[in-house]
Design an enzyme around this catalytic site. Structure first.
Site, PDB file in Angstrom:
ATOM      1  N   HIS A 177       0.518  -1.227  -0.012  1.00 22.34           N
ATOM      2  CA  HIS A 177       0.150  -0.138  -0.059  1.00 22.34           C
ATOM      3  C   HIS A 177       0.753   1.085  -0.010  1.00 22.34           C
ATOM      4  O   HIS A 177       1.204   1.689   0.835  1.00 22.34           O
ATOM      5  CB  HIS A 177      -0.863   0.013   1.311  1.00 22.34           C
ATOM      6  CG  HIS A 177      -1.886   1.123   1.228  1.00 22.34           C
ATOM      7  ND1 HIS A 177      -3.192   0.729   1.756  1.00 22.34           N
ATOM      8  CD2 HIS A 177      -1.989   2.156   0.703  1.00 22.34           C
ATOM      9  CE1 HIS A 177      -3.863   1.829   1.770  1.00 22.34           C
ATOM     10  NE2 HIS A 177      -3.372   2.869   0.821  1.00 22.34           N
ATOM     11  N   ASN A 194      -5.296   5.789  -7.124  1.00 22.96           N
ATOM     12  CA  ASN A 194      -6.003   6.986  -6.990  1.00 22.96           C
ATOM     13  C   ASN A 194      -4.665   8.190  -7.660  1.00 22.96           C
ATOM     14  O   ASN A 194      -4.818   9.188  -6.841  1.00 22.96           O
ATOM     15  CB  ASN A 194      -6.420   7.385  -5.554  1.00 22.96           C
ATOM     16  CG  ASN A 194      -5.088   7.362  -4.523  1.00 22.96           C
ATOM     17  OD1 ASN A 194      -3.991   6.877  -4.811  1.00 22.96           O
ATOM     18  ND2 ASN A 194      -5.498   8.187  -3.405  1.00 22.96           N
ATOM     19  N   HIS A 232     -10.716  -0.051   0.803  1.00 23.40           N
ATOM     20  CA  HIS A 232     -10.491   0.848   1.835  1.00 23.40           C
ATOM     21  C   HIS A 232     -11.891   1.101   2.553  1.00 23.40           C
ATOM     22  O   HIS A 232     -12.769   1.312   1.955  1.00 23.40           O
ATOM     23  CB  HIS A 232     -10.207   2.308   1.075  1.00 23.40           C
ATOM     24  CG  HIS A 232     -10.314   3.552   1.870  1.00 23.40           C
ATOM     25  ND1 HIS A 232      -9.275   4.241   2.303  1.00 23.40           N
ATOM     26  CD2 HIS A 232     -11.470   4.198   2.373  1.00 23.40           C
ATOM     27  CE1 HIS A 232      -9.873   5.282   2.754  1.00 23.40           C
ATOM     28  NE2 HIS A 232     -11.072   5.471   2.957  1.00 23.40           N
ATOM     29  N   HIS A 247      -5.169  -0.749   5.760  1.00 28.58           N
ATOM     30  CA  HIS A 247      -5.279   0.154   6.824  1.00 28.58           C
ATOM     31  C   HIS A 247      -6.248  -0.183   8.059  1.00 28.58           C
ATOM     32  O   HIS A 247      -7.047   0.775   8.208  1.00 28.58           O
ATOM     33  CB  HIS A 247      -5.124   1.396   6.588  1.00 28.58           C
ATOM     34  CG  HIS A 247      -5.998   2.054   5.440  1.00 28.58           C
ATOM     35  ND1 HIS A 247      -7.300   1.993   5.566  1.00 28.58           N
ATOM     36  CD2 HIS A 247      -5.762   2.964   4.502  1.00 28.58           C
ATOM     37  CE1 HIS A 247      -7.772   2.625   4.495  1.00 28.58           C
ATOM     38  NE2 HIS A 247      -7.013   3.243   3.713  1.00 28.58           N
ATOM     39  N   ASN A 276      -6.575   9.092   6.623  1.00 26.80           N
ATOM     40  CA  ASN A 276      -7.795   8.157   6.749  1.00 26.80           C
ATOM     41  C   ASN A 276      -7.182   6.663   6.857  1.00 26.80           C
ATOM     42  O   ASN A 276      -6.402   6.582   6.024  1.00 26.80           O
ATOM     43  CB  ASN A 276      -8.481   8.561   5.181  1.00 26.80           C
ATOM     44  CG  ASN A 276      -9.496   9.741   5.455  1.00 26.80           C
ATOM     45  OD1 ASN A 276      -9.757  10.303   6.698  1.00 26.80           O
ATOM     46  ND2 ASN A 276      -9.898  10.155   4.334  1.00 26.80           N
ATOM     47  N   ASP A 311       0.942   2.758   3.683  1.00 31.85           N
ATOM     48  CA  ASP A 311      -0.074   3.685   3.161  1.00 31.85           C
ATOM     49  C   ASP A 311       0.880   5.107   3.014  1.00 31.85           C
ATOM     50  O   ASP A 311       0.296   6.227   3.419  1.00 31.85           O
ATOM     51  CB  ASP A 311      -1.082   3.941   4.154  1.00 31.85           C
ATOM     52  CG  ASP A 311      -2.147   4.734   3.579  1.00 31.85           C
ATOM     53  OD1 ASP A 311      -3.192   5.014   4.219  1.00 31.85           O
ATOM     54  OD2 ASP A 311      -2.103   5.224   2.021  1.00 31.85           O
ATOM     55  N   HIS A 360       2.091  14.431   0.176  1.00 35.10           N
ATOM     56  CA  HIS A 360       0.913  15.676  -0.099  1.00 35.10           C
ATOM     57  C   HIS A 360       1.873  16.837   0.054  1.00 35.10           C
ATOM     58  O   HIS A 360       2.793  17.086   0.662  1.00 35.10           O
ATOM     59  CB  HIS A 360       0.006  15.743   1.169  1.00 35.10           C
ATOM     60  CG  HIS A 360      -1.171  14.975   1.030  1.00 35.10           C
ATOM     61  ND1 HIS A 360      -2.181  14.744  -0.200  1.00 35.10           N
ATOM     62  CD2 HIS A 360      -1.529  13.818   1.822  1.00 35.10           C
ATOM     63  CE1 HIS A 360      -2.938  13.640   0.013  1.00 35.10           C
ATOM     64  NE2 HIS A 360      -2.600  13.234   1.283  1.00 35.10           N
ATOM     65  N   PRO A 408      -5.547  14.258   3.725  1.00 32.23           N
ATOM     66  CA  PRO A 408      -5.322  13.206   4.777  1.00 32.23           C
ATOM     67  C   PRO A 408      -4.170  12.499   4.164  1.00 32.23           C
ATOM     68  O   PRO A 408      -4.254  12.204   2.991  1.00 32.23           O
ATOM     69  CB  PRO A 408      -6.567  12.494   4.902  1.00 32.23           C
ATOM     70  CG  PRO A 408      -7.437  12.801   3.880  1.00 32.23           C
ATOM     71  CD  PRO A 408      -6.816  13.904   3.149  1.00 32.23           C
ATOM     72  N   GLY A 409      -3.100  12.073   5.087  1.00 38.51           N
ATOM     73  CA  GLY A 409      -2.228  11.181   4.627  1.00 38.51           C
ATOM     74  C   GLY A 409      -0.807  11.449   5.143  1.00 38.51           C
ATOM     75  O   GLY A 409      -0.435  12.633   5.536  1.00 38.51           O
TER      76      GLY A 409
END
Ligand SMILES: NC(=O)N[C@@H](CC(=O)O)C(=O)O
Ligand SMILES: [Zn+2]
Ligand SMILES: [Zn+2]
Length: 445
Positions: free
Chosen positions: A66, A100, A187, A240, A286, A313, A317, A331-332
């Site tokens: 991931h 994504n 997810h 996750h 998330n 994950d 960003h 988020p992340g």
């Protein structure tokens, strides 16, 4: 000494003084044509390259199920090249790049592009994850078969970032995946329960006035998908996992013989929602950071095998999307270069003085062997043994280092571990006999 050098004394790589799985006295590992040909103390062979393992622990190369590499679309935050560098420096030899992106990886053209780009960079095997639905829109199945048949040979599909929340579509996806013998990774987020949610629904969020993301948003989807997978005779993987309830649902489902697997991220093992008090958006992710009781349940589940593996994950960003008010921030969190150290800090040598949940064989299991098995990678997650691929990671278990987000290989700097001093460090990464990272520097092709 185990030896398959068939008398020929020349090898391409000699890894000196390492301890397989942290066991026994240091030995040397001789490699030829990407394969381990001899393991033993003081090997007397001539090598094109000699690397001093300095007594480190040697494990099979890490596999991340991931990762977000952001190419195509947001190359300002990460590229396949910079993400591969972060992965190699973090001890990874294979990563699964989520769909994504922009455009979304929902056709073989995109997944084949990501695969080819990863091979071109050559620091880590970049396996593209295909989208389950067209454009991650959750309405129409994407061309899973075409992506599976493409050059990339896509073996895992996920709408990660979003949930396949329509039960009939999820059922169809699972049935289709069974036919193709590929894996659906969910997810788990019931969107009707997370409208406007930006933090874990608990005492912290209510005290801080942050709209809550209830555990039930994850757990209701995990329960549903376990049952759908059972009825479809298909496998399902939970991305996750973040709550104690999800752990109990996984335990129940596995006891029923349902083909369900799950991952936990380093940040959900170590961090809890007490970090929200600073309103620092680096802690926004998330699913959200949960309560310390959830962290404890996740660690126990990973030690026990109810949760199968660790996945980062890794979610880069840009500053303008992250350093803004909490409710608006993306988020992340970054995770590739800190994953091993966070696993050591929570599971091998718990900083809180708790009982270790994993030894180094356990670390090999959750960071390499199980992820490779879950997704069916034949040449990753293999034993450190003669005749096996020389796809290895060397760890200095006694190191300690302070994370500097702006020093990490990623373009983005959104690491929640910035400024933390963490234990252990990856000192060398080897992909099929080729050094991809050594002493904090990558070795490009
Ligand atoms: N984890 C996150 O908070 N963000 C991920 C998407 C995801 O994993 O849901 C991202 O792509 O930024
Ligand atoms: Zn996700
Ligand atoms: Zn993700």
């Amino acid at each position: 000494m185990a030896d398959a050098t068939d008398g020929d004394t020349r090898v391409s790589l000699l890894l000196r003084a390492v301890r397989p799985y942290g066991e026994g006295d240091p030995v040397d590992i001789a490699v030829r044509d990407g394969v381990i040909v001899a393991i033993g103390a003081g090997l007397d062979v001539e090598a094109d390259e000699v690397v001093d393992g300095a007594g480190g622990v040697v494990l099979p190369g890490f596999v991340d199920l991931h990762t977000h590499l952001r190419e195509p679309g947001r190359e300002d935050t990460e590229t396949i090249e910079t993400g591969s560098a972060a992965a190699a420096l973090g001890g990874y030899t294979a990563v699964f790049a989520m769909a994504n992106t922009d455009p979304v990886a929902d056709t073989a053209v995109l997944t084949d592009h990501v695969w080819a780009r990863g091979q071109q960079v050559g620091l880590v095997d970049v396996h593209p994850v295909g989208a389950i639905t067209v454009g991650l829109g959750g309405e129409r199945l994407a061309e899973l078969g075409a992506m599976a048949d493409g050059v990339a040979g896509v073996r895992m599909f996920s709408d990660d970032g979003k949930c396949v929340h329509d039960p009939l579509l999820m059922r169809r996806a699972l049935e289709y995946a069974r036919g193709l013998d590929v894996l659906i990774a969910q997810h788990a987020e019931e969107p009707r329960l997370t409208v406007g949610a930006i933090a874990h629904e608990g005492p912290q969020a209510s005290r801080l006035g942050l709209a809550g993301w209830p555990r039930s948003a994850e757990e209701s989807i995990v329960a549903r998908d376990a049952i759908l997978a059972r009825d479809a005779g298909a496998r399902v993987h939970i991305c996750h996992a973040s709550t104690s309830g999800t752990v109990e649902l996984l335990r129940w489902a596995k006891a029923q013989g349902i083909a369900i697997t799950a991952e936990v991220t380093p940040h959900h093992l170590l961090l809890d929602d007490s970090r929200l008090q600073t309103y620092d958006p680096v802690n926004k992710v998330n699913p959200p950071l949960r309560e310390s009781s959830d962290c404890a349940a996740l660690r126990a589940a990973l030690a026990e095998g109810v949760i199968d593996c660790v996945a980062t994950d890794h979610a880069p960003h840009a500053a303008q999307d992250k350093c803004c008010e909490f409710a608006v921030a993306r988020p992340g969190m970054l995770g590739l270069q800190t994953a091993l150290s966070v696993v050591v800090a929570t599971m091998v040598a718990p900083a809180d003085g708790g009982a270790p949940g994993l030894d180094w064989r356990g670390v090999a299991r959750v960071m390499s062997e199980r992820p490779a098995q879950i997704v069916g990678l034949p040449d990753q997650g293999r034993p450190v043994d003669v005749g096996e691929p020389a796809t290895l990671t060397v760890v200095d278990p006694d190191a300690s280092w302070t994370v500097r987000a702006d020093d990490l290989a990623s373009i983005a700097e959104n690491s929640p571990f910035d400024g933390m001093t963490l234990p252990a460090r990856v000192t060398a990464t080897v992909l099929r006999g080729r050094i991809t990272a050594f002493d904090g520097k990558v070795r490009p092709l």
